[in-house]
Design an enzyme around this catalytic site. Structure first.
Site, PDB file in Angstrom:
ATOM      1  N   GLU A  29      53.184 -30.454  -0.741  1.00 30.80           N
ATOM      2  CA  GLU A  29      53.705 -30.637   0.304  1.00 30.80           C
ATOM      3  C   GLU A  29      54.865 -31.795   0.087  1.00 30.80           C
ATOM      4  O   GLU A  29      54.363 -32.800  -0.649  1.00 30.80           O
ATOM      5  CB  GLU A  29      52.744 -31.247   1.511  1.00 30.80           C
ATOM      6  CG  GLU A  29      51.819 -30.198   1.897  1.00 30.80           C
ATOM      7  CD  GLU A  29      50.823 -30.896   2.954  1.00 30.80           C
ATOM      8  OE1 GLU A  29      51.108 -32.172   3.232  1.00 30.80           O
ATOM      9  OE2 GLU A  29      50.019 -29.910   3.399  1.00 30.80           O
TER      10      GLU A  29
ATOM     11  N   ASP B  95      53.284 -41.000  11.090  1.00 30.34           N
ATOM     12  CA  ASP B  95      52.801 -41.388   9.505  1.00 30.34           C
ATOM     13  C   ASP B  95      52.615 -42.935   9.678  1.00 30.34           C
ATOM     14  O   ASP B  95      52.839 -43.937  10.735  1.00 30.34           O
ATOM     15  CB  ASP B  95      53.837 -41.190   8.751  1.00 30.34           C
ATOM     16  CG  ASP B  95      54.212 -39.892   8.444  1.00 30.34           C
ATOM     17  OD1 ASP B  95      53.358 -39.077   8.011  1.00 30.34           O
ATOM     18  OD2 ASP B  95      55.356 -39.495   8.498  1.00 30.34           O
TER      19      ASP B  95
END
Length: 269
Positions: free
Chosen positions: A49, A60
């Protein structure tokens, strides 16, 4: 058969899970990031990824937010991220690469242009964390029509009523976020993951990868006994953040990758 389908099918015949690694494109700089990217498969990464830096990475945690800032400060753009994939594909035509990030940079780039260039570069899948199924057709439809898998996230709060909608038109694999919260949060118990995977398998035949909070070979092995894929991200980002030099960053990430890969491979022996 797509690269992702082929990789998960291959690993199923081998009787083991995939190690899915995450790094932020351009962190801490383009050249170092590209060397890490190119080194991951030999270190044991089965799927990669690649984070697309964005100025507002709301899903995040601090580690990946800081990685995003380092990459942006070093001049990383979406165009350069696609260029990185192209450069990776010169030497590696087998390891699947999934771009992960937010919709805003793609929207500004232009969906049609992005899908075309991503396909040409050798991108295999997309994970767009801020696009719910009700609003993702503008990107998901042309991406899948071009052969790029569209991977959706499920969480502990995705109930049985909503799950079919989330999984509808999903492809590649299902990403199960094992802890509600931002990336880098604490890991879930194996009991919880076992129950969650069993529930997901009642709704889909796609491979199920589990992520968020996995940092050690022991944790990776525990999840690898249950899931089709083990996703590790923040632990790699932390290695880059704490490195004293680009060379130390590369070595730190690849050494950790090898240890995690051994954990995954040994899980079902």
């Amino acid at each position: 058969m797509s690269r992702l389908e082929h990789r998960f099918a291959q690993l199923k015949t081998e009787g083991r899970a995939a190690l899915v690694t995450f790094i932020t494109a351009g962190d801490p700089g383009y050249d170092t990031s590209l060397k890490v990217l190119k080194g991951l498969p030999a270190a044991g990464a089965d799927v990669i990824e690649l984070g697309m830096p964005f100025t507002d990475p709301m899903a995040d945690g601090v580690a990946i937010q800081l990685a995003t800032l380092r990459a942006l400060d070093a001049g990383q753009t979406l165009q350069k991220t696609l260029q990185m994939v192209s450069e990776f594909r010169v030497d590696d035509q087998t390891t699947p690469i999934v771009l992960m990030g937010y919709y805003n940079p793609i929207h500004r780039f232009g969906v049609e242009a992005f899908v075309a260039q991503a396909k040409e570069a050798g991108v295999d899948g997309l994970i767009i964390v801020d696009l719910p199924p009700e609003h993702d057709a503008e990107l998901a439809t042309p991406a899948q029509a071009s052969g790029i898998d569209f991977i959706r996230l499920t969480t502990p709060t995705t109930d049985d009523a909503r799950l079919p909608r989330v999984l509808e038109r999903s492809s590649g694999f299902v990403y199960y976020v094992s802890v509600a919260g931002v990336t880098g949060a604490g890991s879930a118990t194996t009991e919880h993951v076992t129950e969650a995977i069993a529930r997901l398998r009642r709704h889909t035949d796609l491979p199920i990868s589990v992520g968020f909070g996995i940092r050690t070979p022991e944790q990776a092995a525990a999840i690898a006994r249950l899931a089709d894929g083990v996703v590790v991200g923040s632990a790699f980002v932390d290695k880059i953040a704490s490195a004293e030099s680009p060379e130390h960053a590369i070595d730190g990430v690849l050494t950790l990758c090898a240890a995690l890969a051994e954990g995954v491979r040994s899980a079902r022996r």
